[in-house]
Write a protein that holds these residues in place. Structure first.
Motif, PDB file in Angstrom:
ATOM      1  N   GLY A 118      43.664 -70.727  50.634  1.00 46.83           N
ATOM      2  CA  GLY A 118      42.473 -70.510  49.559  1.00 46.83           C
ATOM      3  C   GLY A 118      41.295 -70.483  50.585  1.00 46.83           C
ATOM      4  O   GLY A 118      40.981 -70.960  51.429  1.00 46.83           O
ATOM      5  N   GLY A 119      40.269 -69.905  49.938  1.00 45.46           N
ATOM      6  CA  GLY A 119      39.159 -69.751  50.454  1.00 45.46           C
ATOM      7  C   GLY A 119      38.137 -68.292  50.241  1.00 45.46           C
ATOM      8  O   GLY A 119      38.488 -67.746  49.338  1.00 45.46           O
ATOM      9  N   LYS A 120      37.402 -68.073  51.394  1.00 43.43           N
ATOM     10  CA  LYS A 120      36.405 -66.729  51.111  1.00 43.43           C
ATOM     11  C   LYS A 120      36.963 -65.814  52.159  1.00 43.43           C
ATOM     12  O   LYS A 120      37.330 -66.001  53.158  1.00 43.43           O
ATOM     13  N   VAL A 121      37.196 -64.581  51.312  1.00 42.22           N
ATOM     14  CA  VAL A 121      37.509 -63.415  52.118  1.00 42.22           C
ATOM     15  C   VAL A 121      36.382 -62.909  53.320  1.00 42.22           C
ATOM     16  O   VAL A 121      35.368 -62.526  52.572  1.00 42.22           O
ATOM     17  N   LYS A 122      36.573 -63.118  54.445  1.00 42.07           N
ATOM     18  CA  LYS A 122      35.604 -62.613  55.489  1.00 42.07           C
ATOM     19  C   LYS A 122      35.616 -61.374  55.833  1.00 42.07           C
ATOM     20  O   LYS A 122      34.631 -60.649  56.406  1.00 42.07           O
ATOM     21  N   PHE A 123      36.985 -60.810  55.808  1.00 43.81           N
ATOM     22  CA  PHE A 123      37.170 -59.312  56.585  1.00 43.81           C
ATOM     23  C   PHE A 123      38.217 -58.852  55.850  1.00 43.81           C
ATOM     24  O   PHE A 123      39.406 -59.469  55.509  1.00 43.81           O
ATOM     25  N   SER A 124      38.311 -57.463  55.341  1.00 42.85           N
ATOM     26  CA  SER A 124      39.615 -56.881  54.766  1.00 42.85           C
ATOM     27  C   SER A 124      39.441 -55.356  55.337  1.00 42.85           C
ATOM     28  O   SER A 124      38.351 -54.647  54.682  1.00 42.85           O
ATOM     29  N   LYS A 125      40.520 -54.892  55.866  1.00 40.72           N
ATOM     30  CA  LYS A 125      40.297 -53.417  56.146  1.00 40.72           C
ATOM     31  C   LYS A 125      41.777 -52.861  56.330  1.00 40.72           C
ATOM     32  O   LYS A 125      42.764 -53.394  56.903  1.00 40.72           O
ATOM     33  N   THR A 172      34.845 -62.331  48.352  1.00 47.33           N
ATOM     34  CA  THR A 172      35.407 -62.888  47.366  1.00 47.33           C
ATOM     35  C   THR A 172      36.107 -64.271  47.547  1.00 47.33           C
ATOM     36  O   THR A 172      36.676 -64.448  48.621  1.00 47.33           O
ATOM     37  N   GLU A 173      36.214 -64.998  46.656  1.00 47.91           N
ATOM     38  CA  GLU A 173      36.974 -66.465  46.803  1.00 47.91           C
ATOM     39  C   GLU A 173      38.274 -66.137  46.167  1.00 47.91           C
ATOM     40  O   GLU A 173      38.674 -65.582  45.209  1.00 47.91           O
ATOM     41  N   VAL A 174      39.296 -66.649  47.038  1.00 47.62           N
ATOM     42  CA  VAL A 174      40.799 -66.563  46.635  1.00 47.62           C
ATOM     43  C   VAL A 174      41.536 -67.818  46.523  1.00 47.62           C
ATOM     44  O   VAL A 174      40.953 -68.756  47.081  1.00 47.62           O
ATOM     45  N   VAL A 175      42.544 -67.917  45.510  1.00 47.58           N
ATOM     46  CA  VAL A 175      43.160 -69.094  45.474  1.00 47.58           C
ATOM     47  C   VAL A 175      44.553 -69.018  46.382  1.00 47.58           C
ATOM     48  O   VAL A 175      45.059 -67.797  46.427  1.00 47.58           O
ATOM     49  N   ASP A 217      48.032 -63.574  44.094  1.00 45.10           N
ATOM     50  CA  ASP A 217      48.591 -62.102  44.451  1.00 45.10           C
ATOM     51  C   ASP A 217      47.619 -61.512  45.372  1.00 45.10           C
ATOM     52  O   ASP A 217      46.307 -61.209  44.954  1.00 45.10           O
ATOM     53  N   SER A 218      47.884 -61.369  46.610  1.00 42.01           N
ATOM     54  CA  SER A 218      46.719 -60.442  47.287  1.00 42.01           C
ATOM     55  C   SER A 218      47.154 -59.099  47.569  1.00 42.01           C
ATOM     56  O   SER A 218      46.459 -58.166  48.465  1.00 42.01           O
ATOM     57  N   GLY A 219      48.425 -58.545  46.956  1.00 39.94           N
ATOM     58  CA  GLY A 219      48.726 -57.149  47.358  1.00 39.94           C
ATOM     59  C   GLY A 219      50.445 -56.895  47.411  1.00 39.94           C
ATOM     60  O   GLY A 219      50.945 -57.784  46.787  1.00 39.94           O
ATOM     61  N   PHE A 220      50.803 -55.601  47.914  1.00 36.07           N
ATOM     62  CA  PHE A 220      52.065 -55.344  47.467  1.00 36.07           C
ATOM     63  C   PHE A 220      52.152 -54.481  48.617  1.00 36.07           C
ATOM     64  O   PHE A 220      51.646 -53.447  49.111  1.00 36.07           O
ATOM     65  N   ILE A 221      53.485 -54.466  49.315  1.00 38.27           N
ATOM     66  CA  ILE A 221      54.190 -53.350  50.288  1.00 38.27           C
ATOM     67  C   ILE A 221      55.271 -52.631  49.667  1.00 38.27           C
ATOM     68  O   ILE A 221      56.329 -53.476  49.517  1.00 38.27           O
TER      69      ILE A 221
END
Length: 218
Positions: A110-117, A171-174, A178-182
């Protein structure tokens, strides 16, 4: 319970299979051929829906723990140079997902998303040594107040043709959410600070959002 990413595919598949069986029923006279088409259609549809299943998971939230982001088998545990974000050495744990595994990706901390690419790329088999750098992939970094920055990378495989990533910078995440799907098989690499205690071994099977793959060494 099914993941929302699968509703469209499951609906279209069902419509196509029903249409095929209606046509076969009206045009084919041989009973066993019509029956075979029906059986194959049912088995194929069951294969599709099992792929998009999304079982409820109870994550025990702990800022000192890193939970597995996906279901699968641990295939890599090694110290590597991570050159996209950290540009230094990190501890890498890679988890391979077969087509029969649950493919929901969950936040390992959990925490803050710093990077997403997102990175477009090839579709090499997921265990290929260069798949982490050359395949279609997404990289997400979450900053945790205890562990520090944790990077996880969704990597498409030979069958996976789409990666879905919900993580947005700022954003803050727990942990365990759920963070995604492949879609249709792949792997996820997790990059941790050196000195993090690893709780799994090569070929160990892990559950997303449940299995603690590493924690802060005491």
């Amino acid at each position: 319970m099914f993941h929302k990413e699968g509703y469209k595919i499951m609906t279209v598949t069902a419509i196509v299979l029903i249409a095929i069986n209606i046509v076969s029923y009206n045009l084919i006279e041989t009973y066993w051929v019509k029956f075979l088409i029906l059986v194959v259609s049912i088995l194929f549809f069951l294969l599709i829906i099992q792929f998009f299943r999304n079982p409820a998971r109870r994550t025990v939230h702990n800022n000192e723990h890193i939970v597995s982001p996906v279901d699968g088998k641990v295939v890599v545990i090694e110290e590597v140079y991570e050159k996209e974000y950290f540009k230094d050495k990190r501890l890498q744990i890679s988890i391979f997902m077969s087509p029969i595994n649950v493919h929901v990706t969950r936040h390992p901390v959990g925490g803050k998303v710093k990077f997403s690419k997102y990175h477009p790329g090839k579709f090499l088999v997921a265990w290929h040594p260069k798949s982490s750098e050359e395949n279609e992939r997404t990289t997400v970094v979450v900053e945790n107040e205890v562990v520090g920055e944790v990077l996880y990378r969704q990597i498409a495989g030979a069958l996976a043709k789409r990666i879905v990533n919900y993580a947005k910078e700022g954003t803050e995440v727990v942990q365990g959410s759920d963070s995604g799907f492949i879609k249709f098989g792949s792997r996820v690499d997790v990059f941790l600070p050196l000195g993090t205690k690893v709780n799994v071994g090569i070929n160990d099977k892990v559950k997303g959002g449940v299995s603690v793959i590493a924690d802060v060494a005491s």
